[in-house]
Design a protein around this motif. Structure first.
Motif, short mmCIF file in Angstrom:
data_model
loop_
_atom_site.label_atom_id
_atom_site.label_comp_id
_atom_site.label_asym_id
_atom_site.label_seq_id
_atom_site.Cartn_x
_atom_site.Cartn_y
_atom_site.Cartn_z
N ASN A 361 18.15 -4.08 19.30
CA ASN A 361 19.27 -4.81 19.70
C ASN A 361 20.44 -4.95 18.64
OD1 ASN A 361 16.81 -6.77 20.93
ND2 ASN A 361 18.04 -6.29 22.34
N ARG A 376 23.87 -6.18 22.71
CA ARG A 376 23.37 -5.03 23.43
C ARG A 376 21.93 -5.24 23.66
NH1 ARG A 376 23.02 0.39 20.19
NH2 ARG A 376 21.04 -0.50 19.55
N THR A 377 21.57 -5.25 24.77
CA THR A 377 20.13 -5.51 25.50
C THR A 377 19.67 -4.19 26.12
OG1 THR A 377 20.84 -6.81 27.23
CG2 THR A 377 20.26 -7.92 25.16
N THR A 378 18.50 -4.09 26.49
CA THR A 378 17.76 -3.12 27.40
C THR A 378 17.29 -3.87 28.44
OG1 THR A 378 17.30 -1.74 25.39
CG2 THR A 378 16.24 -1.15 27.53
N GLU A 391 20.79 0.45 28.36
CA GLU A 391 21.46 -0.62 27.69
C GLU A 391 22.76 -0.91 28.41
OE1 GLU A 391 21.71 1.84 24.27
OE2 GLU A 391 19.67 1.53 23.43
N SER A 393 25.52 -4.47 27.63
CA SER A 393 26.04 -5.51 26.58
C SER A 393 26.34 -6.71 27.27
CB SER A 393 27.26 -4.90 25.97
OG SER A 393 27.05 -3.75 25.16
#
Length: 484
Positions: A361, A376-378, A391, A393
């Motif tokens: 992240n 930022r995440t998955t 990904e 945001s």
């Protein structure tokens, strides 16, 4: 609707250098905005001071023009502006002579906070401080505000501090760094210390590295004389970027008081390792496609002054051992953007089939142009056909989150009001300035002893190739301007 504000104490603010660029672009329009929202009491007064020979009405005319130019549609009714201008006074003062000081003293009231804002050349700081002290204008509750640069090396910073402290106590001295007045910079402390989510992860166990970028699209035009004697290291790294590093890396202060916060910032600076030459990239923008390069404005065709610096910095303490901080700043880059990017370590293992390497992240604190915070995440890519990851945001723009009517304060608005309140939290202390120069001096001295030119880079680029290699050899990469 305008948020409720609490008025400050009645004050007399004396603005030295009142006819200068900074006063007209930032300080006076900022004071006007504080007046509009009701933070300035009815008895507050602003006294402009400069060497220019003009009447009070003529000076008010220049202030009016500055506010109209800077505030635009936010000026509001003419009677509000007229009311503000009625609180403006002017005294012609010769900072290096005797003219005007008695008249200025006669305008100051005994039952008011006195703030002296020195928007003048640093060479005048000590002399003006001495005249304020010797003439009895400065009381025990007065404040004096000085703009950077706070010296150009450790020795000059120590001399400047000594000159100010000979006339004012440290608690009366406000060294302004406008970056510390930005809403997002202060939100960095709130993010860390008011949320249980982040602080347990805020260490080298979970954070791979930190990137601090202050990119500018403009060149040195209009500042040639100053900039070519300073360069990016003195102009930006030693103060602005080091301050951002301190706020990112500092330990939680015992309480939110000016000295407690600044104690922790000094500890960070004192923990900075010396930076070896191989961990630094220096650059100078060059002319491209008929445009102007650095040397077209510097005045010295053989100038070795850097307009770009990137470096890998290590904080030698328990929390940050093994987590480097990459600092980067430069002129004539692709876009104007400032941010702090906290890059977390990659997940150690993936349980998902047919999914490649998962990236860690990234928490991004945007300082300009659009202040806000991004994480930022998955997540799973929506839709049928199996589990796919993408990904995204989580993006909070302050302008959107707080509403269009909540106009963000300019840094100078907040900082000048903090001066009146007597709150030094967002101002640099003398030992903090000297600690930063102690770290920066060896780097600058090593450059001065060499004869090589900074690496040229194209205008509109991300800087010299040396800066890219600084990251690539560590298996990392710089975030691109505008990256989510």
């Amino acid at each position: 609707m305008v948020s409720r504000v609490i008025p400050v104490e009645p004050f007399d603010l004396v603005l030295f250098g009142a006819t200068g660029d900074l006063a007209h672009r930032k300080i006076l329009p900022g004071l006007f905005h504080r007046f509009v929202v009701g933070q300035m009491p009815d008895t507050a007064r602003i006294i402009g001071s400069a060497r220019s020979d003009m009447s009070v009405e003529e000076f008010r005319g220049t202030v009016r023009a500055a506010i109209l130019e800077q505030a635009g549609d936010e000026v509001g009714p003419e009677e509000v502006l007229a009311d503000f201008l009625s609180r403006i006074d002017y005294v012609r003062v010769n900072a290096t002579g005797d003219e005007g000081w008695d008249e200025l003293a006669g305008k100051l009231r005994a039952d008011r906070v006195r703030a002296f804002y020195l928007s003048v050349a640093p060479s005048l700081f000590a002399e003006i401080a001495e005249r304020l002290h010797a003439g009895g204008l400065a009381t025990g509750d007065s404040r004096i505000v000085v703009e950077k640069p706070f010296g150009r090396d450790l020795q000059s910073a120590q001399e400047l501090n000594a000159g100010l402290r000979a006339c004012f106590d440290e608690h009366q001295i406000y060294r302004i760094d406008h970056y510390l007045g930005k809403e997002t910079v202060q939100n960095l402390m709130a993010l860390r210390f008011a949320n249980s989510l982040f602080e347990p992860l805020w260490n080298s166990t979970h954070i791979d590295h930190v990137q601090i970028t202050v990119a500018e699209s403009l060149g040195i035009e209009g500042r040639e004389a100053y900039y070519d004697k300073s360069g990016a290291m003195r102009d930006m790294v030693q103060n602005h970027l080091v301050q951002l590093l301190c706020l990112t890396a500092m330990e939680p202060p015992s309480k939110f008081t000016p000295n407690a916060v600044r104690d922790e910032k000094v500890k960070v600076i004192e923990a900075l390792d010396p930076v070896p030459d191989e961990d630094i990239a220096r650059g100078q923008y060059r002319a491209e496609k008929g445009g102007d390069g650095y040397l077209d404005h510097a005045g010295d065709p053989s100038s070795r002054t850097e307009s770009f610096v990137a470096m890998k910095v290590r904080v030698a303490n328990w929390r940050w051992s093994g987590t480097p901080f990459y600092l980067r700043t430069g002129k004539r880059l692709r876009a104007r953007e400032s941010e702090i990017a906290v890059v977390f370590r990659d997940p150690p293992h993936t349980i998902f089939p047919n999914v490649g390497h998962l990236r860690g992240n990234v928490l991004v604190i945007r300082l300009q142009p659009d202040e806000g915070i991004t994480l930022r995440t998955t997540i799973k890519d929506p839709g049928p056909g199996g589990l796919r990851l993408k990904e995204v945001s989580l993006d909070m723009s302050f302008a959107e989150a707080l509403g269009a009517d909540s106009r963000p304060q300019d840094a100078y608005e907040r900082l000048v009001m903090d001066v009146i309140r007597g709150d030094q939290t967002l101002f640099m202390r003398g030992d903090e300035v000297e600690a930063a120069w102690t770290w920066a001096d060896p780097i600058i001295r090593a450059w001065d002893e060499r004869t090589d030119q900074p690496t040229p880079y194209d205008t509109g680029s991300s800087g010299p190739e040396d800066a890219l290699m600084l990251m690539h050899r560590d298996g990392r990469r710089w975030r691109q301007v505008g990256e989510g």
